[in-house]
Write an enzyme that holds these catalytic residues in place. Structure first.
Site, PDB file in Angstrom:
ATOM      1  N   ASP A  43      26.105   1.424   8.098  1.00  0.00           N
ATOM      2  CA  ASP A  43      25.009   1.794   7.199  1.00  0.00           C
ATOM      3  C   ASP A  43      24.627   3.270   7.334  1.00  0.00           C
ATOM      4  O   ASP A  43      23.903   3.798   6.489  1.00  0.00           O
ATOM      5  CB  ASP A  43      23.755   0.946   7.489  1.00  0.00           C
ATOM      6  CG  ASP A  43      23.976  -0.525   7.189  1.00  0.00           C
ATOM      7  OD1 ASP A  43      24.714  -0.821   6.236  1.00  0.00           O
ATOM      8  OD2 ASP A  43      23.413  -1.366   7.906  1.00  0.00           O
ATOM      9  N   CYS A  80      -3.660  32.156   8.604  1.00  0.00           N
ATOM     10  CA  CYS A  80      -3.021  32.472   9.892  1.00  0.00           C
ATOM     11  C   CYS A  80      -1.659  31.796   9.999  1.00  0.00           C
ATOM     12  O   CYS A  80      -0.662  32.429  10.353  1.00  0.00           O
ATOM     13  CB  CYS A  80      -3.900  32.001  11.057  1.00  0.00           C
ATOM     14  SG  CYS A  80      -5.498  32.811  11.154  1.00  0.00           S
ATOM     15  N   ASP A  89      20.525  -3.626   2.951  1.00  0.00           N
ATOM     16  CA  ASP A  89      21.719  -4.229   3.537  1.00  0.00           C
ATOM     17  C   ASP A  89      21.393  -5.698   3.808  1.00  0.00           C
ATOM     18  O   ASP A  89      20.252  -6.050   4.102  1.00  0.00           O
ATOM     19  CB  ASP A  89      22.067  -3.509   4.841  1.00  0.00           C
ATOM     20  CG  ASP A  89      23.221  -4.173   5.562  1.00  0.00           C
ATOM     21  OD1 ASP A  89      24.239  -4.421   4.912  1.00  0.00           O
ATOM     22  OD2 ASP A  89      23.089  -4.440   6.767  1.00  0.00           O
ATOM     23  N   ASP A 130      20.870  -1.462   9.309  1.00  0.00           N
ATOM     24  CA  ASP A 130      20.783  -1.528  10.766  1.00  0.00           C
ATOM     25  C   ASP A 130      22.101  -1.281  11.475  1.00  0.00           C
ATOM     26  O   ASP A 130      22.128  -1.154  12.700  1.00  0.00           O
ATOM     27  CB  ASP A 130      20.246  -2.897  11.200  1.00  0.00           C
ATOM     28  CG  ASP A 130      21.277  -4.002  10.982  1.00  0.00           C
ATOM     29  OD1 ASP A 130      21.997  -3.927   9.966  1.00  0.00           O
ATOM     30  OD2 ASP A 130      21.351  -4.916  11.807  1.00  0.00           O
ATOM     31  N   CYS A 164      -7.108  29.542  10.454  1.00  0.00           N
ATOM     32  CA  CYS A 164      -7.105  28.982   9.102  1.00  0.00           C
ATOM     33  C   CYS A 164      -5.685  28.979   8.555  1.00  0.00           C
ATOM     34  O   CYS A 164      -4.735  29.406   9.209  1.00  0.00           O
ATOM     35  CB  CYS A 164      -8.032  29.764   8.179  1.00  0.00           C
ATOM     36  SG  CYS A 164      -7.448  31.445   7.847  1.00  0.00           S
TER      37      CYS A 164
END
Length: 894
Positions: free
Chosen positions: A641, A14, A439, A637, A11
């Site tokens: 960036d 734990c 971008d 990309d 649970c």
């Protein structure tokens, strides 16, 4: 992050105990335990042995993944996710139910409904008690795991759900044994009334029923948990097991782990591609839906890249292995999904804090409940039943599963659709984004110039214009020439051979075609050598205003027409921006382009704000300033960036971008389409909503169930709760939470119809098309001033203006400078740049030659500006720019 397998957890208490124990180990900087996958991710310098020891001392089992020193293979990871628990629980359940039914026949069937028993049981209540004791004992032995785990965790002062179950069942059993021995005394004394009284005090069936019902819940929970990892297991099953490689000139089928980088492998139609590679011979259509979610096959030819687990649908191809083992795209995706499951979302901390005190609190409430009912004059059996009900109805498991199951399903749904969330944090936080910065090049646009318009003169056909332009541009290395070549090739045109080819920097091209002279280039250049009609001149101006580059062509002094070239926006960009806006998100476009191009692209995409002229390092500054307005996501990309992706609250990398951008991002879009940005946010919001539902029901269940079990409502409404019904409720609570999370599998990630517009508190007004030029000084502060809150208070306006001027001054003094203040600003006057592609060409040449990043060129101003740690060799600058196809007319260094 090191990954560990943890065993023995039942649970949330734990997992909280394990986290607490590991976080105490010197050198551990962070620890995250997943109850769902029984895994643990640890960061820091602590040794594996110290971490394993800490977990074992806390009462749980632990082992380092790939502890043998070898990288864990996909097949190993797949085995680790197999449901080993459900078959064991099923066997336990079948055996438990078999003995429980016999027990229930004796305890309730005979006592309540008069079902017949063998004659020698007539009046022999002690014998009936002994039979119940034996049957209950057998069920307890079958389910001994509850007692071993429960009392072991209690011994380590970290009680868990098993502790509650073990205490409830044991209390019922012990009290029943006491009642059985007391019955023997009453039997000896001949007190038949007291014998019957003790007979009614037997809770043997409760002791066995509690364990059986909890086992039912555990099995349902295990089955449901297994389904939450279906997406991850599905990815793993895609991994090919063998490959056909060419060794010593012969084809040989080898296990996939024996393929090494540089091997040549072949793939026939219908076969899976075994590892990442590059095609060296042949062509085919490859189905990449397993990785990108895109169902349309992609045409591949020599020189194109292929990825493991994609399907070769048509031709025979021969490839060279470039990435194998854990380096393949598939393995990286699996790792991302697995790592996300091993991390914790911030919202999970709520459940963790509650879980850490939940079980001790429940045990305390159960004891208090029993004592209170005893003090009110009720019999011990009645009071004990109330206390046992509290123990068995309380469910910390539901709290512990509320967040991770939703995260796992949401992450799996994202992976199915080509959207990879690297961590649980990114999955949760993406839905809270208020500003998205995009971008331009490669994100909103395709990143490659294309022919957009062909406008021939009155007596010239489009084919003739394009054919002559093809002949002239074939020998050019200019980026715009490539667009014309691709357009002509796509139409099946043939290039004629030209002679006396000349490239005239800043102007255009000239060549001889037979006895005729062909020229092509800018309006300024062509208009000096050929007559341009007012209508064509007007059309050229309109094309330029639309952000396109008009190229004029003439033959023997006669104008042939105009071919316009531009980096066009992706087909889905405008719709994606609209969906983001409908979700209450402010959309900003960042670009290093000039005003005119930026305005045109921004208008086509429909963004709220366009910020132009941004230096590479300026993007990071813009993001930093935007974060003062709200939670920001950056989508990009390129290498330049990466700083902005890292600075943003959420970095989103286009999958076709560079490895640097992907590494810096929190979310990766494998399909490289902008429409996946709103899809990712939509998935995040749905997941977060599901987590809220799960937490609500987990808390609500316990808040309602515990008082009911304790008997709070007995004096008012007479409501009581039998311990067996409490156990049934507990067993179903976790199952319901997991089942609710599985509903996310039905969520339509690209369906914008049900988008709910979240109110955006960001004080940025939408002014589509507004442009700001970012110089080195102003790039970091512009985002504070654009569309700033307006006020009629003149003094406030003056104060704001002064503040911005001061910030600009500070940035001028500090941006990109070392502590010793030795940075030199280099301004180069360049002729020959005609468009944004020329600017990018010059920027790249300077970056590669001098190792600098903050390079910005403007074909309008005819300048290239960058910073260097010391004065730069001017002759080298001239040569670098000349090699790029342009000329330097002046250089200043400050």
């Amino acid at each position: 992050m090191e990954q560990y397998n943890v065993t023995g957890m039942s649970c949330a208490a734990c997992s909280a105990r394990v986290e607490k124990a590991v976080n105490k180990v010197p050198g551990v900087t962070s620890c995250s335990v997943s109850l769902l996958t029984n895994s643990m991710g640890v960061e820091g310098t602590a040794s594996a042995s110290a971490i394993v020891s800490a977990v074992e001392e806390a009462g749980y089992g632990c082992s380092l993944k790939g502890a043998s020193g070898q990288t864990e293979s996909v097949s190993d990871a797949e085995k680790a996710l197999e449901d080993h628990e459900t078959p064991l629980l099923r066997k336990r359940l079948i055996a438990s139910v078999g003995f429980l039914l016999v027990l229930m026949y004796f305890s309730m069937g005979h006592m309540m409904w008069g079902w017949p028993l063998p004659s020698w049981f007539d009046g022999n209540h002690i014998a009936m008690g002994l039979v119940q004791l034996l049957l209950a004992g057998i069920v307890m032995v079958i389910n001994q795991k509850f007692f071993i785990s429960g009392f072991r965790s209690l011994w380590h002062r970290s009680p868990n759900m098993d502790t509650l179950v073990a205490l409830g069942s044991m209390a019922s059993f012990v009290w029943s044994v006491y009642a059985l021995f007391a019955m023997t005394r009453a039997q000896v004394d001949g007190n038949s009334e007291l014998v019957m009284h003790y007979m009614m005090e037997f809770y043997f069936e409760s002791a066995a029923m509690i364990l059986t019902l909890i086992t039912v819940g555990k099995m349902l929970e295990a089955r449901s948990k297994g389904k939450t990892t279906d997406a991850l297991k599905g990815l793993m099953k895609l991994a090919p097991k063998t490959a056909v490689v060419i060794r010593n000139g012969q084809e040989a089928t080898v296990p996939i782990d024996q393929v090494v980088k540089g091997d040549t492998f072949v793939v026939r139609p219908g076969e899976n591609i075994p590892v990442d590679g590059v095609i060296i011979e042949g062509s085919s259509a490859v189905n990449e839906s397993a990785l990108t979610g895109e169902s349309i096959p992609v045409d591949k030819a020599a020189g194109d890249l292929v990825s493991a687990a994609t399907v070769n649908q048509s031709g025979f191809i021969k490839c060279e292995a470039t990435r194998v083992g854990e380096d393949t795209t598939l393995s990286q995706i699996i790792k991302m999904v697995s790592d996300a499951a091993a991390t914790k979302a911030p919202i999970a901390k709520i459940a963790d804090r509650v879980s850490s005190v939940f079980v001790p609190a429940v045990i305390t409430i159960a004891i208090i409940t029993t004592i209170v009912w005893l003090l009110t004059g009720h019999e011990a059996g009645y009071a004990l039943a109330r206390g046992i009900s509290v123990l068995v109805i309380s469910c910390p498991c539901a709290l512990g599963l509320a967040t991770p199951v939703a995260i796992m399903v949401g992450n799996g749904m994202g992976a199915k659709n080509g959207i990879l969330f690297k961590t649980a944090v990114s999955l949760e936080e993406a839905g809270k984004v208020q500003i998205v910065a995009l971008d331009k090049t490669g994100t909103i646009t395709n990143g490659q110039p294309e022919v957009t318009d062909i406008l021939p003169a009155d007596d010239v056909s489009e084919n003739d214009l394009l054919t002559l332009a093809y002949a002239l541009e074939k020998k050019s290395e200019h980026p715009l020439a490539k667009a014309i070549l691709e357009k002509a090739a796509s139409l099946g045109l043939t290039a004629q051979e030209v002679t006396e080819f000349q490239a005239l920097p800043g102007n255009g091209l000239s060549a001889k075609l037979g006895a005729s002279t062909l020229i092509g280039g800018s309006m300024k250049y062509i208009s000096t050598l050929a007559a341009v009609s007012p209508s064509l001149m007007n059309q050229a101006e309109k094309l330029a205003e639309a952000g396109k580059t008009p190229l004029l062509f003439a033959k023997d002094g006669k104008l042939l027409g105009i071919i316009a070239v531009a980096d066009v926006i992706k087909p889905d960009s405008a719709q994606a921006v609209k969906e983001l806006q409908n979700m209450g998100i402010h959309v900003v476009m960042l670009t290093g382009d000039n005003k005119r191009t930026a305005r045109a692209i921004g208008a086509q995409a429909g963004v709220d704000q366009v910020i132009a002229g941004v230096l590479p390092d300026g993007k990071e500054s813009v993001i930093r300033s935007l974060k003062e307005k709200g939670k920001v996501a950056m989508v990009g990309d390129g290498i330049n960036d990466a700083p902005a992706l890292t600075r943003a609250d959420i970095g989103i990398a286009i999958g076709a971008g560079t490895d640097v951008a992907i590494d810096a991002a929190d979310i990766v879009l494998m399909k490289s389409q902008l429409s996946d940005v709103p899809a990712a946010i939509r998935m995040s919001r749905a997941t977060l909503r599901n987590i809220h539902e799960n937490l609500f029901w987990a808390f609500f269940y316990n808040v309602i169930g515990i008082p009911l079990a304790a008997g709070v409502w007995i004096p008012i409404f007479g409501w009581t709760l039998n311990p067996m019904f409490g156990a049934a409720a507990m067993s179903l609570s976790s199952f319901c939470v997991v089942t609710n999370a599985l509903r996310l599998n039905l969520f339509k990630i690209h369906d914008a119809v049900k988008d709910k517009k979240v109110k955006n508190p960001v004080s940025i007004e939408s002014n589509s098309g507004n442009i700001a030029d970012f110089s080195e000084a102003s790039s970091a502060v512009f985002s504070k001033s654009f569309n700033a809150d307006k006020t009629s208070d003149a003094e406030q306006t003056i104060n704001n203006s002064c503040k911005l001027l001061n910030e600009c001054s500070d940035i001028n003094n500090n941006t990109n400078k070392k502590e010793n203040n030795t940075m030199v600003k280099v301004t180069v006057n360049v002729t020959g740049m005609m468009c944004g592609h020329c600017e990018a060409h010059v920027n790249k040449a300077i970056q590669e030659a001098f190792g600098v990043q903050d390079v910005v060129s403007s074909h309008d101003a005819g300048t290239t500006i960058f910073s260097a740690p010391e004065k730069v060799d001017e002759d080298k600058i001239r040569q670098v720019i000349k090699d790029a196809g342009y000329e330097v007319t002046g250089i200043t260094q400050e």
